[in-house]
Design a protein around this motif. Sequence first.
Motif, PDB file in Angstrom:
ATOM      1  N   SER A 157       0.803  -1.224   0.000  1.00  0.00           N
ATOM      2  CA  SER A 157       0.000   0.000   0.000  1.00  0.00           C
ATOM      3  C   SER A 157       0.835   1.272   0.000  1.00  0.00           C
ATOM      4  CB  SER A 157      -0.915   0.013   1.231  1.00  0.00           C
ATOM      5  OG  SER A 157      -0.150  -0.043   2.428  1.00  0.00           O
ATOM      6  N   VAL A 158       2.170   1.151   0.022  1.00  0.00           N
ATOM      7  CA  VAL A 158       3.011   2.336   0.044  1.00  0.00           C
ATOM      8  C   VAL A 158       3.854   2.405  -1.223  1.00  0.00           C
ATOM      9  CG1 VAL A 158       3.143   2.206   2.560  1.00  0.00           C
ATOM     10  CG2 VAL A 158       5.029   1.292   1.190  1.00  0.00           C
ATOM     11  N   ARG A 175       8.061   8.620   0.980  1.00  0.00           N
ATOM     12  CA  ARG A 175       7.014   7.590   0.984  1.00  0.00           C
ATOM     13  C   ARG A 175       5.658   8.260   0.835  1.00  0.00           C
ATOM     14  NH1 ARG A 175       6.757   2.742   5.325  1.00  0.00           N
ATOM     15  NH2 ARG A 175       8.130   1.866   3.713  1.00  0.00           N
ATOM     16  N   ARG A 176       4.832   7.646  -0.006  1.00  0.00           N
ATOM     17  CA  ARG A 176       3.442   8.067  -0.148  1.00  0.00           C
ATOM     18  C   ARG A 176       2.556   6.869   0.188  1.00  0.00           C
ATOM     19  NH1 ARG A 176       2.717  12.871  -3.022  1.00  0.00           N
ATOM     20  NH2 ARG A 176       4.633  13.736  -3.873  1.00  0.00           N
ATOM     21  N   ILE A 177       1.480   7.142   0.879  1.00  0.00           N
ATOM     22  CA  ILE A 177       0.614   6.071   1.356  1.00  0.00           C
ATOM     23  C   ILE A 177      -0.762   6.222   0.720  1.00  0.00           C
ATOM     24  CG2 ILE A 177      -0.400   4.988   3.395  1.00  0.00           C
ATOM     25  CD1 ILE A 177       1.879   6.182   5.034  1.00  0.00           C
ATOM     26  N   ASN A 178      -1.205   5.134   0.050  1.00  0.00           N
ATOM     27  CA  ASN A 178      -2.540   5.098  -0.558  1.00  0.00           C
ATOM     28  C   ASN A 178      -2.718   6.204  -1.597  1.00  0.00           C
ATOM     29  OD1 ASN A 178      -3.229   2.907   1.118  1.00  0.00           O
ATOM     30  ND2 ASN A 178      -3.796   4.310   2.771  1.00  0.00           N
ATOM     31  N   ASN A 184      -0.162  12.226   0.756  1.00  0.00           N
ATOM     32  CA  ASN A 184       0.409  11.829   2.050  1.00  0.00           C
ATOM     33  C   ASN A 184       1.922  11.690   1.984  1.00  0.00           C
ATOM     34  OD1 ASN A 184      -2.144  11.689   3.287  1.00  0.00           O
ATOM     35  ND2 ASN A 184      -2.439   9.606   2.498  1.00  0.00           N
ATOM     36  N   ALA A 185       2.584  12.622   1.322  1.00  0.00           N
ATOM     37  CA  ALA A 185       4.034  12.532   1.173  1.00  0.00           C
ATOM     38  C   ALA A 185       4.725  12.740   2.513  1.00  0.00           C
ATOM     39  CB  ALA A 185       4.535  13.565   0.166  1.00  0.00           C
ATOM     40  N   GLY A 186       5.730  11.944   2.775  1.00  0.00           N
ATOM     41  CA  GLY A 186       6.531  12.097   3.979  1.00  0.00           C
ATOM     42  C   GLY A 186       7.906  11.516   3.762  1.00  0.00           C
ATOM     43  N   VAL A 187       8.833  11.844   4.657  1.00  0.00           N
ATOM     44  CA  VAL A 187      10.189  11.297   4.602  1.00  0.00           C
ATOM     45  C   VAL A 187      10.356  10.320   5.755  1.00  0.00           C
ATOM     46  CG1 VAL A 187      12.641  11.833   4.834  1.00  0.00           C
ATOM     47  CG2 VAL A 187      11.176  13.295   3.429  1.00  0.00           C
ATOM     48  N   TYR A 188      10.848   9.143   5.426  1.00  0.00           N
ATOM     49  CA  TYR A 188      11.051   8.071   6.386  1.00  0.00           C
ATOM     50  C   TYR A 188      12.528   7.700   6.418  1.00  0.00           C
ATOM     51  CZ  TYR A 188       5.968   7.421   6.443  1.00  0.00           C
ATOM     52  OH  TYR A 188       4.619   7.612   6.577  1.00  0.00           O
ATOM     53  N   VAL A 189      12.944   7.089   7.526  1.00  0.00           N
ATOM     54  CA  VAL A 189      14.335   6.664   7.677  1.00  0.00           C
ATOM     55  C   VAL A 189      14.374   5.192   8.058  1.00  0.00           C
ATOM     56  CG1 VAL A 189      16.461   6.930   9.005  1.00  0.00           C
ATOM     57  CG2 VAL A 189      15.191   8.955   8.272  1.00  0.00           C
ATOM     58  N   PHE A 190      15.130   4.425   7.302  1.00  0.00           N
ATOM     59  CA  PHE A 190      15.379   3.017   7.605  1.00  0.00           C
ATOM     60  C   PHE A 190      16.714   2.905   8.331  1.00  0.00           C
ATOM     61  CE2 PHE A 190      17.523  -0.913   5.816  1.00  0.00           C
ATOM     62  CZ  PHE A 190      16.963  -1.788   6.736  1.00  0.00           C
ATOM     63  N   ASP A 191      16.679   2.328   9.525  1.00  0.00           N
ATOM     64  CA  ASP A 191      17.879   2.070  10.312  1.00  0.00           C
ATOM     65  C   ASP A 191      18.199   0.586  10.203  1.00  0.00           C
ATOM     66  OD1 ASP A 191      19.757   1.471  12.295  1.00  0.00           O
ATOM     67  OD2 ASP A 191      19.012   3.011  13.655  1.00  0.00           O
ATOM     68  N   PRO A 192      19.226   0.187   9.431  1.00  0.00           N
ATOM     69  CA  PRO A 192      19.494  -1.236   9.218  1.00  0.00           C
ATOM     70  C   PRO A 192      20.011  -1.951  10.460  1.00  0.00           C
ATOM     71  CG  PRO A 192      21.230   0.079   8.237  1.00  0.00           C
ATOM     72  CD  PRO A 192      20.182   1.039   8.701  1.00  0.00           C
ATOM     73  N   THR A 193      20.522  -1.203  11.436  1.00  0.00           N
ATOM     74  CA  THR A 193      20.991  -1.835  12.668  1.00  0.00           C
ATOM     75  C   THR A 193      19.818  -2.143  13.591  1.00  0.00           C
ATOM     76  OG1 THR A 193      23.107  -0.683  12.501  1.00  0.00           O
ATOM     77  CG2 THR A 193      22.520  -1.597  14.646  1.00  0.00           C
ATOM     78  N   ALA A 194      18.958  -1.153  13.777  1.00  0.00           N
ATOM     79  CA  ALA A 194      17.777  -1.371  14.613  1.00  0.00           C
ATOM     80  C   ALA A 194      16.654  -2.085  13.867  1.00  0.00           C
ATOM     81  CB  ALA A 194      17.269  -0.029  15.140  1.00  0.00           C
ATOM     82  N   LYS A 195      16.776  -2.157  12.532  1.00  0.00           N
ATOM     83  CA  LYS A 195      15.778  -2.795  11.674  1.00  0.00           C
ATOM     84  C   LYS A 195      14.426  -2.098  11.790  1.00  0.00           C
ATOM     85  CE  LYS A 195      18.077  -7.234  12.398  1.00  0.00           C
ATOM     86  NZ  LYS A 195      17.930  -8.637  12.843  1.00  0.00           N
ATOM     87  N   THR A 196      14.466  -0.776  11.803  1.00  0.00           N
ATOM     88  CA  THR A 196      13.245   0.000  11.958  1.00  0.00           C
ATOM     89  C   THR A 196      13.059   0.967  10.801  1.00  0.00           C
ATOM     90  OG1 THR A 196      14.423   1.672  13.273  1.00  0.00           O
ATOM     91  CG2 THR A 196      13.326  -0.122  14.473  1.00  0.00           C
ATOM     92  N   VAL A 197      11.819   1.323  10.536  1.00  0.00           N
ATOM     93  CA  VAL A 197      11.463   2.370   9.583  1.00  0.00           C
ATOM     94  C   VAL A 197      10.631   3.400  10.344  1.00  0.00           C
ATOM     95  CG1 VAL A 197      10.174   2.952   7.499  1.00  0.00           C
ATOM     96  CG2 VAL A 197      11.525   0.848   7.583  1.00  0.00           C
ATOM     97  N   LYS A 198      11.065   4.653  10.300  1.00  0.00           N
ATOM     98  CA  LYS A 198      10.421   5.690  11.101  1.00  0.00           C
ATOM     99  C   LYS A 198      10.210   6.942  10.252  1.00  0.00           C
ATOM    100  CE  LYS A 198      11.200   8.540  15.226  1.00  0.00           C
ATOM    101  NZ  LYS A 198      12.163   8.838  16.331  1.00  0.00           N
TER     102      LYS A 198
END
Length: 682
Positions: A157-158, A175-178, A184-198
Amino acid sequence: MRLFTRRRAAALATAAALAAVGTLAAAPGAAADDAGPWPGAEGRILTDGPVLVDPVTGAKSQVPNTGSGSYGAWAPDGSRFVTAYGQDLTSIRPSGGSKLTLPTAEGVRSSAVYEDLTFWWGGRYVVFSTGGQLAYGPSDGSWAPRPLLTSAQEPASVCDNDPTVSPSGLVAFGRRINFGCYDNAGVYVFDPTAKTVKRVLTNAEQPAFSPDGTKLAFVRKDTDGRLQVFTANADGTGVQQVTTSPGYAVNPSWSPTGKRIVFDAHTTGDSADVQSTQYVDVATGERTAVPGTPQGSNPSWQPLRKNNTGRIWGSDSYTTTIAGSRWTWNKVGQHVPGLMDAKAAVLTNRDSTAYALTAPALAGKKHGPVLPTPKTGLSAAVKAELKRVLKPGANVYLVGNTSILSSSVTSQVKALGFTPKRLTGADRFATSVAVAKTITTAPKYVFLASGTDAYASLPAAAAAGADGTSSAGGLVLTNGKKLSASVKSYLNGLNPNKTMVITVGSDAKYALTHTTFSRWPSSYSYYPITGGTKESLAVNLAKFWWSAPSNVALAYSGSWRDGLSAAAAMNVFGPVLWTSRPALSKEVTSYLLRESASTNTAIAFGGTGSVTAGALSSAGASIAANGGQVAYTAYYNGDEPASTRTSSRALRADDGAAATAARPGPVGADPHLEPLRTVQHQ
């Protein structure tokens, strides 16, 4: 840099695996991150076409041998750039030479075009978007790109695009959602060590990390509804607008100094639009148009950053190995950034080629140096080095029986307070089996090379030592084109469907394929590495075993002792490459040009009578943007000159990156190995 970071992990199958392996192994004195602590300067601007533009004069040139391409991105040192055209990713030198086409992505949701490119982890990987999904693959094309995020992190969906990376390995993206991926444009960050997307920014798109990773540039509509360039701290706080009307500003990219942001400027954004390439001073907001515009879109500023060459040598070939140990391993109780803490050492007879060939593989597994010594006893230099690097009680492995290393060696090791462990067999071949079994009793892979050809065996030993995990493998030796009874028995006890068998050199290939194994299936797979010369054999092994390495070792193809020094000191950092003299071998030059996006350090072992000054200079020019972007350090006796110590130690510090270069893995696990997989029928 912590010791465990040197141990090479298996090939990276997913971004999660990438995050799990810890920090990037960089050779002492090497810089390895995307912004780099090393000095940088602003080069030319790359735009769609691909076209190179001088930001001062506006002079522009079409890069030859590229056809057309867009979404260009520079390697962190400016030595290569990558562009996209449809589903073709092309990596090339700014001169138009050493063209490389990356494989088509596998496992992605869409067959859409590739776009929005960036280099990751010091140039080892390329990240891009395709059909709203992020993918990544090695910059040298050694395996096919694959999804960067898991399906949970990137649901259908993204739509994700415009990836950008920080020196610490964070990946920011839009990232845009739906809503058909338009809202719904926004900027996200992927942390490969913490394995998170924020999510860090709302109402934002087209992010770009600053060279030091502390800031994000991005695009947002201003109060007049026009897209403009803004900046924020990396966590999304401290938002500031840096461009204003007239017109629109999109596709921002930082200059290598972090002082300016280059972007596409548009007057209206409609059919009457006029486009130009401009940059803005971040501190003052002053805008400057690049002369000669309009150019292409998606500007990217070339970072001209220095790579490293070095030479490690002693007064003779024996002390060169000691120098390599001093260059690699800490003194007990001291912790020089970039050096390692030894846990063991391996002793060989300094005049016996045959019994030294497997030592680098053992040393890589046991975390310590290889130290050649006379047969009759420990040399003063070896005694001093053992005491320098090892804690009392540490294991010291002796390779060979008492006719190779006498009982006096054992006694002297004990007298120094260490624990001697002799590894031996009836001959050199049986001894290689004893060494391999000491490395592991359940090998993931095993190398096979001729015990009568050091120029095949030593690069193989370096590769075998590059993976120090419990399921690693070793090197066993053939008797030319035959297998001794001990080696045949050892191989017969393995399952070739579970243990990758890699032959290095034509003799080893012949020996394996002309032997019948009673416990092996009627047909089996193995991986043959061959080459018409010493140099090409080492290069082909490097291409097979290391994916986008950051470091390489150079040794003269007429000196096995220099090769032993190189394999012992560099095996966990990168491949050992043989070169002729006086000039750098053409096979090595071609390989270094191919790997220049990721390779930032080339170290020669031995004096200028081995690897000449000209050959080392050529190596530096091959991995850098040009010959002027190379810093040379001389490590006589392994010691760093006081004049470079401060800057070099800064480069040795733990860089916090999270990828490894070696790529061993079980048969069938890694599709990038398939091109060399060969089926043999008994």
